[in-house]
Design an enzyme around this catalytic site. Structure first.
Site: not given
Ligand code: 5RP
Length: 221
Positions: A28-31, A81, A84, A95-96, A103
């Site tokens: 999950t997340g923008s990456t 995945d 942060d 968990g950001g 996850e």
């Molecule tokens: C979500 C997460 C994400 O992997 C983490 O927050 C990184 O996100 P991003 O790719 O947006 O920086 O742990 O629960």
């Protein structure tokens, strides 16, 4: 290179690890969103996809990718995945985005866990990023008091409910000199669902987008 270009580059580099007939876990997340957007081209290679959040499920389904239930799948071949924070020991804070519980379940079920980050996420020691803990709502005050005893400063994430119906405490200024020990101690506080330290089950491979290259760190380095 701007942050999104790095995220796209590192997401692309993780595609090389997807083998034919793979059962793929998606974080999950923008990456990871960049990864999801690249998956339609590879879908013939993938046997099944399992998702770590409602957000990723929606994005996968918008691409016409069917999402399977982990209970019907068994083991995941590869879990990809973001994070942060990450150290060169492959320990992570996650968990950001609040999806840490699912996850961690996918990471635990995965034969191989690849973490994709840009170089801004690399730290010598975990803990500058506030450590997310998913908690049962009725236990949040008790857990916050236990964390204060450990010299952390818990802040309840405002207006946020996880996919599992729980709350998140973000812990500031916690000393995480020994990530495995801190993960173990916090795991044992009653009412804690998941702590966002991924050290007992670290990543196997860390792909880091640097300015001109992708750096690879593995558990064999
Ligand atoms: C979500 C997460 C994400 O992997 C983490 O927050 C990184 O996100 P991003 O790719 O947006 O920086 O742990 O629960």
């Amino acid at each position: 290179m701007n942050p999104d270009s790095k995220k796209l580059k590192v997401a692309k580099s993780s595609l090389d690890y997807i083998e034919h007939d793979c059962v793929l876990g998606v974080g999950t997340g923008s990456t990871v969103n960049f990864l999801i957007d690249l998956l339609p081209d590879l879908i013939n290679k993938i046997q099944a996809v399992v998702s770590s959040s409602d957000e990723s499920t929606k994005r996968l389904e918008a691409h016409g990718i069917e999402v399977s239930n982990l209970n019907n799948i068994g083991n995941i071949d590869l879990y990809i995945d973001g994070a942060d924070e990450a150290t060169k020991n492959l320990h992570l804070i996650k968990g950001g985005g609040g999806a840490l519980t699912r996850e961690k379940i996918l990471a635990a079920n995965a034969k191989e866990f690849i973490c994709i980050v840009d170089d801004s996420k690399i730290v010598d020691r975990l803990g500058k990023f506030p450590l997310p803990i998913e908690v049962l709502p009725m236990a949040q005050s008790y857990i916050a008091r236990e964390i204060v005893k450990m010299k952390g400063q818990p802040i309840l994430r405002e207006n946020f409910i996880t996919d599992n119906g729980n709350h998140i405490l973000d812990i500031h200024n916690l000393d995480i000199t020994n990530p495995i020990e801190t993960e173990t101690i916090i795991n044992q506080i009653p009412g804690v669902i998941t702590v966002g330290i991924f050290a007992r089950r670290p990543a196997d491979i860390l792909l880091i987008a640097e300015e001109n290259t992708i750096k690879i760190i593995t558990d064999k380095d």
